[in-house]
Design a protein around this motif. Sequence first.
Motif, PDB file in Angstrom:
ATOM      1  N   PRO A 122       0.827  -1.207   0.000  1.00  0.00           N
ATOM      2  CA  PRO A 122       0.000   0.000   0.000  1.00  0.00           C
ATOM      3  C   PRO A 122       0.863   1.260   0.000  1.00  0.00           C
ATOM      4  O   PRO A 122       1.953   1.282   0.595  1.00  0.00           O
ATOM      5  CB  PRO A 122      -0.810  -0.126   1.304  1.00  0.00           C
ATOM      6  CG  PRO A 122      -0.837  -1.593   1.590  1.00  0.00           C
ATOM      7  CD  PRO A 122       0.488  -2.112   1.127  1.00  0.00           C
ATOM      8  N   ARG A 125       2.268   2.600   3.422  1.00  0.00           N
ATOM      9  CA  ARG A 125       3.318   1.746   3.979  1.00  0.00           C
ATOM     10  C   ARG A 125       4.638   1.967   3.236  1.00  0.00           C
ATOM     11  O   ARG A 125       5.706   2.038   3.860  1.00  0.00           O
ATOM     12  CB  ARG A 125       2.896   0.281   3.898  1.00  0.00           C
ATOM     13  CG  ARG A 125       3.920  -0.702   4.459  1.00  0.00           C
ATOM     14  CD  ARG A 125       3.306  -2.070   4.633  1.00  0.00           C
ATOM     15  NE  ARG A 125       4.279  -3.045   5.122  1.00  0.00           N
ATOM     16  CZ  ARG A 125       3.986  -4.273   5.529  1.00  0.00           C
ATOM     17  NH1 ARG A 125       2.716  -4.676   5.505  1.00  0.00           N
ATOM     18  NH2 ARG A 125       4.916  -5.091   5.957  1.00  0.00           N
ATOM     19  N   ARG A 154       0.323   8.826   9.534  1.00  0.00           N
ATOM     20  CA  ARG A 154      -1.021   8.321   9.851  1.00  0.00           C
ATOM     21  C   ARG A 154      -1.990   9.481  10.034  1.00  0.00           C
ATOM     22  O   ARG A 154      -3.141   9.430   9.574  1.00  0.00           O
ATOM     23  CB  ARG A 154      -0.969   7.470  11.108  1.00  0.00           C
ATOM     24  CG  ARG A 154      -0.157   6.192  10.942  1.00  0.00           C
ATOM     25  CD  ARG A 154      -0.030   5.459  12.257  1.00  0.00           C
ATOM     26  NE  ARG A 154      -1.291   4.863  12.647  1.00  0.00           N
ATOM     27  CZ  ARG A 154      -1.639   4.614  13.909  1.00  0.00           C
ATOM     28  NH1 ARG A 154      -0.829   4.957  14.894  1.00  0.00           N
ATOM     29  NH2 ARG A 154      -2.779   4.051  14.180  1.00  0.00           N
ATOM     30  N   SER A 157      -2.747  11.014   6.644  1.00  0.00           N
ATOM     31  CA  SER A 157      -3.688  10.154   5.932  1.00  0.00           C
ATOM     32  C   SER A 157      -5.094  10.294   6.489  1.00  0.00           C
ATOM     33  O   SER A 157      -6.076  10.409   5.745  1.00  0.00           O
ATOM     34  CB  SER A 157      -3.224   8.694   6.030  1.00  0.00           C
ATOM     35  OG  SER A 157      -4.220   7.823   5.549  1.00  0.00           O
ATOM     36  N   PRO A 165      -4.198   6.003   0.377  1.00  0.00           N
ATOM     37  CA  PRO A 165      -3.189   5.528   1.340  1.00  0.00           C
ATOM     38  C   PRO A 165      -3.166   4.021   1.537  1.00  0.00           C
ATOM     39  O   PRO A 165      -2.099   3.441   1.716  1.00  0.00           O
ATOM     40  CB  PRO A 165      -3.575   6.247   2.630  1.00  0.00           C
ATOM     41  CG  PRO A 165      -5.033   6.550   2.477  1.00  0.00           C
ATOM     42  CD  PRO A 165      -5.224   6.818   1.027  1.00  0.00           C
ATOM     43  N   TYR A 166      -4.332   3.382   1.525  1.00  0.00           N
ATOM     44  CA  TYR A 166      -4.398   1.958   1.849  1.00  0.00           C
ATOM     45  C   TYR A 166      -4.738   1.100   0.632  1.00  0.00           C
ATOM     46  O   TYR A 166      -5.222  -0.019   0.770  1.00  0.00           O
ATOM     47  CB  TYR A 166      -5.417   1.728   2.970  1.00  0.00           C
ATOM     48  CG  TYR A 166      -5.063   2.473   4.235  1.00  0.00           C
ATOM     49  CD1 TYR A 166      -3.978   2.086   5.014  1.00  0.00           C
ATOM     50  CD2 TYR A 166      -5.782   3.592   4.626  1.00  0.00           C
ATOM     51  CE1 TYR A 166      -3.623   2.779   6.154  1.00  0.00           C
ATOM     52  CE2 TYR A 166      -5.443   4.294   5.785  1.00  0.00           C
ATOM     53  CZ  TYR A 166      -4.365   3.883   6.534  1.00  0.00           C
ATOM     54  OH  TYR A 166      -4.027   4.578   7.673  1.00  0.00           O
ATOM     55  N   TYR A 167      -4.474   1.624  -0.566  1.00  0.00           N
ATOM     56  CA  TYR A 167      -4.733   0.844  -1.776  1.00  0.00           C
ATOM     57  C   TYR A 167      -3.894  -0.425  -1.764  1.00  0.00           C
ATOM     58  O   TYR A 167      -2.672  -0.391  -1.610  1.00  0.00           O
ATOM     59  CB  TYR A 167      -4.408   1.670  -3.022  1.00  0.00           C
ATOM     60  CG  TYR A 167      -4.420   0.857  -4.294  1.00  0.00           C
ATOM     61  CD1 TYR A 167      -5.615   0.385  -4.815  1.00  0.00           C
ATOM     62  CD2 TYR A 167      -3.234   0.540  -4.954  1.00  0.00           C
ATOM     63  CE1 TYR A 167      -5.623  -0.384  -5.969  1.00  0.00           C
ATOM     64  CE2 TYR A 167      -3.236  -0.215  -6.107  1.00  0.00           C
ATOM     65  CZ  TYR A 167      -4.437  -0.676  -6.612  1.00  0.00           C
ATOM     66  OH  TYR A 167      -4.450  -1.440  -7.749  1.00  0.00           O
ATOM     67  N   ASP A 168      -4.538  -1.577  -1.934  1.00  0.00           N
ATOM     68  CA  ASP A 168      -3.855  -2.863  -1.948  1.00  0.00           C
ATOM     69  C   ASP A 168      -3.735  -3.330  -3.396  1.00  0.00           C
ATOM     70  O   ASP A 168      -4.741  -3.662  -4.037  1.00  0.00           O
ATOM     71  CB  ASP A 168      -4.642  -3.879  -1.129  1.00  0.00           C
ATOM     72  CG  ASP A 168      -3.943  -5.244  -1.062  1.00  0.00           C
ATOM     73  OD1 ASP A 168      -2.825  -5.369  -1.601  1.00  0.00           O
ATOM     74  OD2 ASP A 168      -4.528  -6.179  -0.481  1.00  0.00           O
ATOM     75  N   PRO A 276       3.794  -2.426   8.850  1.00  0.00           N
ATOM     76  CA  PRO A 276       2.372  -2.182   8.546  1.00  0.00           C
ATOM     77  C   PRO A 276       1.896  -0.863   9.149  1.00  0.00           C
ATOM     78  O   PRO A 276       2.285  -0.501  10.265  1.00  0.00           O
ATOM     79  CB  PRO A 276       1.665  -3.378   9.193  1.00  0.00           C
ATOM     80  CG  PRO A 276       2.714  -4.439   9.289  1.00  0.00           C
ATOM     81  CD  PRO A 276       4.006  -3.716   9.522  1.00  0.00           C
ATOM     82  N   ASN A 278      -1.499   0.981  10.179  1.00  0.00           N
ATOM     83  CA  ASN A 278      -2.938   0.831  10.387  1.00  0.00           C
ATOM     84  C   ASN A 278      -3.611   2.201  10.495  1.00  0.00           C
ATOM     85  O   ASN A 278      -2.989   3.182  10.915  1.00  0.00           O
ATOM     86  CB  ASN A 278      -3.206   0.027  11.659  1.00  0.00           C
ATOM     87  CG  ASN A 278      -2.629  -1.373  11.582  1.00  0.00           C
ATOM     88  OD1 ASN A 278      -2.736  -2.045  10.563  1.00  0.00           O
ATOM     89  ND2 ASN A 278      -1.996  -1.825  12.661  1.00  0.00           N
ATOM     90  N   PRO A 279      -4.877   2.287  10.135  1.00  0.00           N
ATOM     91  CA  PRO A 279      -5.605   3.557  10.296  1.00  0.00           C
ATOM     92  C   PRO A 279      -5.591   4.024  11.744  1.00  0.00           C
ATOM     93  O   PRO A 279      -5.510   3.222  12.680  1.00  0.00           O
ATOM     94  CB  PRO A 279      -7.025   3.208   9.833  1.00  0.00           C
ATOM     95  CG  PRO A 279      -6.853   2.027   8.931  1.00  0.00           C
ATOM     96  CD  PRO A 279      -5.702   1.248   9.497  1.00  0.00           C
TER      97      PRO A 279
END
Length: 424
Positions: A122, A125, A154, A157, A165-168, A276, A278-279
């Motif tokens: 992501p 990250r 964080r 974001s 931000p968290y696009y996988d 990692p 996390n939100p």
Amino acid sequence: MHGTVLSPAAAKPARPGMVLVHGAGAGPRTKLMGEAVEFARRGLSVLIYDKRSEGYSLFKRSYSQLADDALGAVAALRSQPGVDPAKIGIWGLSEGGWVVPIAASRSKDISFVVVVGANGLPPLRQQTWTVAAGLRKAGVSGSLIDRAEFNLYRAISDGGMFPEPYYDPAPTLAAVHQPLLGIWGTHDLLTPPKESPPIFAEALEKGGNRHYTLRFFPGADHAAHQTPDGGVTRLPELAPGYADLVGSWIADATAGRPPTAQISGPTPVQDSPTVPVNPSAWWESAPMQLAALVLFVIAFAAYPVVALVRRLRRRSPVPVTRGARLLSAGGLTAVLGSFSYLFYLVMTGGKLAAPGPVVAERPLIWLALQALGWASVIATVLIVLAWRRAGGSVPRGERVRLGLLLAGGVAFVPWALYWGLLLP
């Protein structure tokens, strides 16, 4: 949108074509001219285009929209005379490594995919790792990296200032069924070169696509250009053999002979793993951080402002403790200075991180801010003790002023721990 097609001087009919997709940031077509010329010399017709600026900025972008732009470029290249529309591929650098798989998964008009310096993680990250790696390269360790820089990203974001931000990318890669060539320089300082390739291989295998080639080039940087200093400086020249590999691999892929599950080249250099991201929880969210900042400014700045007003009115009562002045000045400087320094590091971070003079693996500026943080904590304790000794002799107005200052000092302790000001 405007673009240019480059073809070999003695162009053969029914030749393959390839669209080049930019990495992050501004994207005039000339930025990719070096790659386009080299690929055209290998028998390809290459389309380079000016990246959109409308709807794309530091704080706003859509990989889906960029993928649609790339598909428009593919359609334009398919219509060019002498280009075989069944042999059109797409190439993506860095951020383009997130974009081109989306385009390929949407269109059967794309016959092959090439990615360079692509990221399987992501974006948030990857970015926290990039800035942290740059700081480590500058000799920094400790809470500035482990807490402050990490938590700032964080908060950014959470405040909506970091796009996608968290696009996988893994599910999209699993939907790519075209042959794929992945290229990484062994000295990539912007994408974790040890972690991304296995993600690509695993995702492609999961989707049933075994027609991939992953190749590492020695002495090459993020864009597979030559680098004399481990990835910091990018030379104009491409890594030896890079353009030749692209040309021969595309020739095989478009002739129905795509290689199967090949991984080769020297082991890339990655000194630290990614972490990692996390939100944020509610209590560490951007609105809560903003509220804390407002509280500190009011609490710490009110003390000297009231003192100034009293002086102008020729009323200057003896302060309960000198620690109040220390907390007011030290706390305000620590809070505003920390945010200012962190934003500076974020905006100038990455492979060229410039944290300033470093002492004992800590930037001198950060050490000074930490010293102010501890001084503010000590001053808070001194105020409490002095107020208890003074008892009821403290005037009402002074009690209000000290109470507000003390509230800021008490709230400062957990805040400073969260941001690493009170940690090694």
